[in-house]
Design an enzyme around this catalytic site. Structure first.
Site, PDB file in Angstrom:
ATOM      1  N   LYS A 179       4.459   1.799  -0.767  1.00  0.00           N
ATOM      2  CA  LYS A 179       5.708   1.222  -1.263  1.00  0.00           C
ATOM      3  C   LYS A 179       6.933   2.058  -0.911  1.00  0.00           C
ATOM      4  CE  LYS A 179       3.524  -1.003  -5.264  1.00  0.00           C
ATOM      5  NZ  LYS A 179       3.927  -2.395  -5.020  1.00  0.00           N
ATOM      6  N   THR A 192      -0.008 -12.682  -2.965  1.00  0.00           N
ATOM      7  CA  THR A 192      -1.132 -12.861  -3.886  1.00  0.00           C
ATOM      8  C   THR A 192      -1.020 -14.197  -4.619  1.00  0.00           C
ATOM      9  OG1 THR A 192       0.085 -11.689  -5.613  1.00  0.00           O
ATOM     10  CG2 THR A 192      -1.397 -10.386  -4.232  1.00  0.00           C
ATOM     11  N   GLY A 248      -6.964 -12.286   2.197  1.00  0.00           N
ATOM     12  CA  GLY A 248      -8.395 -12.545   2.268  1.00  0.00           C
ATOM     13  C   GLY A 248      -9.070 -12.137   3.552  1.00  0.00           C
ATOM     14  N   ASN A 271       4.845 -10.883  -9.943  1.00  0.00           N
ATOM     15  CA  ASN A 271       4.954  -9.846 -10.969  1.00  0.00           C
ATOM     16  C   ASN A 271       6.376  -9.467 -11.344  1.00  0.00           C
ATOM     17  OD1 ASN A 271       2.091  -9.599 -11.054  1.00  0.00           O
ATOM     18  ND2 ASN A 271       2.203  -8.440  -9.146  1.00  0.00           N
ATOM     19  N   LEU A 321       0.832  -1.203   0.000  1.00  0.00           N
ATOM     20  CA  LEU A 321       0.000   0.000   0.000  1.00  0.00           C
ATOM     21  C   LEU A 321       0.867   1.254   0.000  1.00  0.00           C
ATOM     22  CD1 LEU A 321      -3.043   0.827   0.138  1.00  0.00           C
ATOM     23  CD2 LEU A 321      -2.655   1.244   2.566  1.00  0.00           C
ATOM     24  N   THR A 349      -6.070  -5.513   0.847  1.00  0.00           N
ATOM     25  CA  THR A 349      -7.225  -5.403  -0.042  1.00  0.00           C
ATOM     26  C   THR A 349      -8.518  -5.224   0.746  1.00  0.00           C
ATOM     27  OG1 THR A 349      -6.091  -6.759  -1.695  1.00  0.00           O
ATOM     28  CG2 THR A 349      -8.467  -6.505  -1.943  1.00  0.00           C
ATOM     29  N   ARG A 351      -0.497  -6.227 -11.260  1.00  0.00           N
ATOM     30  CA  ARG A 351       0.791  -6.643 -11.807  1.00  0.00           C
ATOM     31  C   ARG A 351       1.732  -5.431 -11.776  1.00  0.00           C
ATOM     32  NH1 ARG A 351      -2.683  -7.484 -16.442  1.00  0.00           N
ATOM     33  NH2 ARG A 351      -2.669  -5.702 -17.882  1.00  0.00           N
ATOM     34  N   PHE A 355       6.824  -4.282  -8.551  1.00  0.00           N
ATOM     35  CA  PHE A 355       7.796  -3.628  -7.653  1.00  0.00           C
ATOM     36  C   PHE A 355       8.124  -2.207  -8.116  1.00  0.00           C
ATOM     37  CE2 PHE A 355      10.077  -7.686  -5.842  1.00  0.00           C
ATOM     38  CZ  PHE A 355       8.933  -7.998  -5.126  1.00  0.00           C
ATOM     39  N   SER A 392       6.352 -12.395  -4.929  1.00  0.00           N
ATOM     40  CA  SER A 392       5.523 -11.632  -5.857  1.00  0.00           C
ATOM     41  C   SER A 392       5.495 -12.335  -7.209  1.00  0.00           C
ATOM     42  CB  SER A 392       6.070 -10.214  -6.041  1.00  0.00           C
ATOM     43  OG  SER A 392       5.407  -9.570  -7.112  1.00  0.00           O
TER      44      SER A 392
END
Length: 340
Positions: free
Chosen positions: A65, A246, A296, A176, A63, A318, A111, A114, A174
């Site tokens: 970074k 994630t 979650g 991504n 959130l 989230t 995605r 970083f 991650s």
């Protein structure tokens, strides 16, 4: 109140809404009116990794970074804040659009890759913060750094943030950053953990204080993978594990317009997978290595569920976007009942 604000923000593209929301928090905090809209949770102290947490509900990395918003986020009642992921050098991340809402599922696909301003920028912000609660700093490797040289990036990250962090998280999960998750397995993981502990020991000697280091892992693991990771963490002497990041699975969002978007899925659809990983880790680790549960959490029950599965702390991200600050209080109270 937050429901109205969220409806307005959700009219904006996700990444733009993210920036507007954080900027608004900063303004409210500087004007001294943030507490007008939030209620601080009652203390629920816990000791984990040798650190005293005022309550067990933290903000997950991602959130904030660049640690641009620590003071505002720290005023909302979190038991701890984790900033990052930060890489040694600034990097732009993946092309936009790179974040997608799935409101029907209380979920997000991202995605980002970083995207961050690098170590120097983050450290400057951390040094000038007023927030004095527990601060974690999440470190990663640059996209252009080959996996076989990744330990150099992690060493740089640990060494740079060590004087300013209460704990450090090493992100190897991650989806991504191409190839990053390969560092979770086999000799790659063992070698990386060895390098991390070496750097931690060198920093402890240099700075005269011990800063615990945790590793953040993915939810997309089978039982054999979980057992391997648990054994490797114990063997190396890590201080904690954060479960989970994630997921790349789309099973829970089949048929959604964004189902085929590349990236990591977070929010309610990750709940079950995250709990299974926590349960698997706890079966191997017991109380020898603390687990921080994330993935979650959208209400009190899903927070308490992580504690029942074996976690000592939880983090939200989230769910916080969909529910707002009230989720912090709800999660703290549910966990209080669970552990009392």
């Amino acid at each position: 109140m937050y429901g109205l604000l969220r409806n307005l923000l959700f009219r904006l593209p996700p990444e733009r809404a993210h920036n507007v929301a954080l900027g608004s928090l900063d303004v409210a905090q500087k004007l001294g009116i943030l507490n007008t809209f939030t209620r601080q949770p009652e203390p629920c102290p816990v000791n984990v990794m040798g650190l005293e947490f005022p309550n067990p509900v933290g903000l997950a990395a991602g959130l904030d970074k660049n640690a641009d918003h620590i003071d505002a986020l720290g005023a909302l009642g979190f038991g701890f804040i984790e900033v990052g992921t930060v890489t040694p050098l600034a990097q732009p991340g993946n092309p936009k659009p790179r974040m997608f809402r799935l409101p029907e599922h209380q979920a997000i696909i991202n995605r980002m890759g970083f995207n961050n301003e690098g170590l120097e920028h983050l450290i400057t912000n951390v040094r000038h913060r007023r927030y004095r609660g527990v601060l974690g700093i999440n470190v990663g490797k640059n996209k252009d750094t080959p996996n076989e040289q990744s330990e150099q990036d992690y060493r740089k990250g640990i060494a740079a943030v060590y004087p300013y962090a209460d704990y450090i998280t090493v992100n190897v999960s991650s989806p991504n950053t191409p190839g990053l998750r390969d560092l979770q397995f086999g000799d790659s993981l063992k070698q990386l953990l060895h390098a991390i502990k070496e750097e931690q020991a060198a920093c402890e000697q240099k700075h005269g204080r011990y800063v615990p280091v945790a590793v953040k892992i993915a939810p997309d693991m089978d039982e054999q993978g979980i057992r391997f990771v648990a054994a490797a963490l114990l063997e190396a002497g890590l201080d904690g594990v954060i479960a989970t990041n994630t997921t790349i699975s789309r099973e829970a969002v089949k048929g959604h317009v964004h189902e085929q978007e590349a990236g990591g899925l977070s929010g309610a659809p990750v709940r079950e997978a995250s709990v299974k990983v926590i349960q698997g880790l706890y079966a191997e680790l017991g109380d020898r290595l603390p687990i921080i549960g994330v993935g979650g959490i959208t209400d009190g029950d899903s927070a308490a569920e992580k504690i029942r599965a074996g976690a000592k702390l939880v983090q939200i991200y989230t769910g916080f976007i969909y529910r707002g600050p009230s989720l912090i209080n709800e999660a703290v109270e549910a966990i209080r009942k669970e552990i009392s």
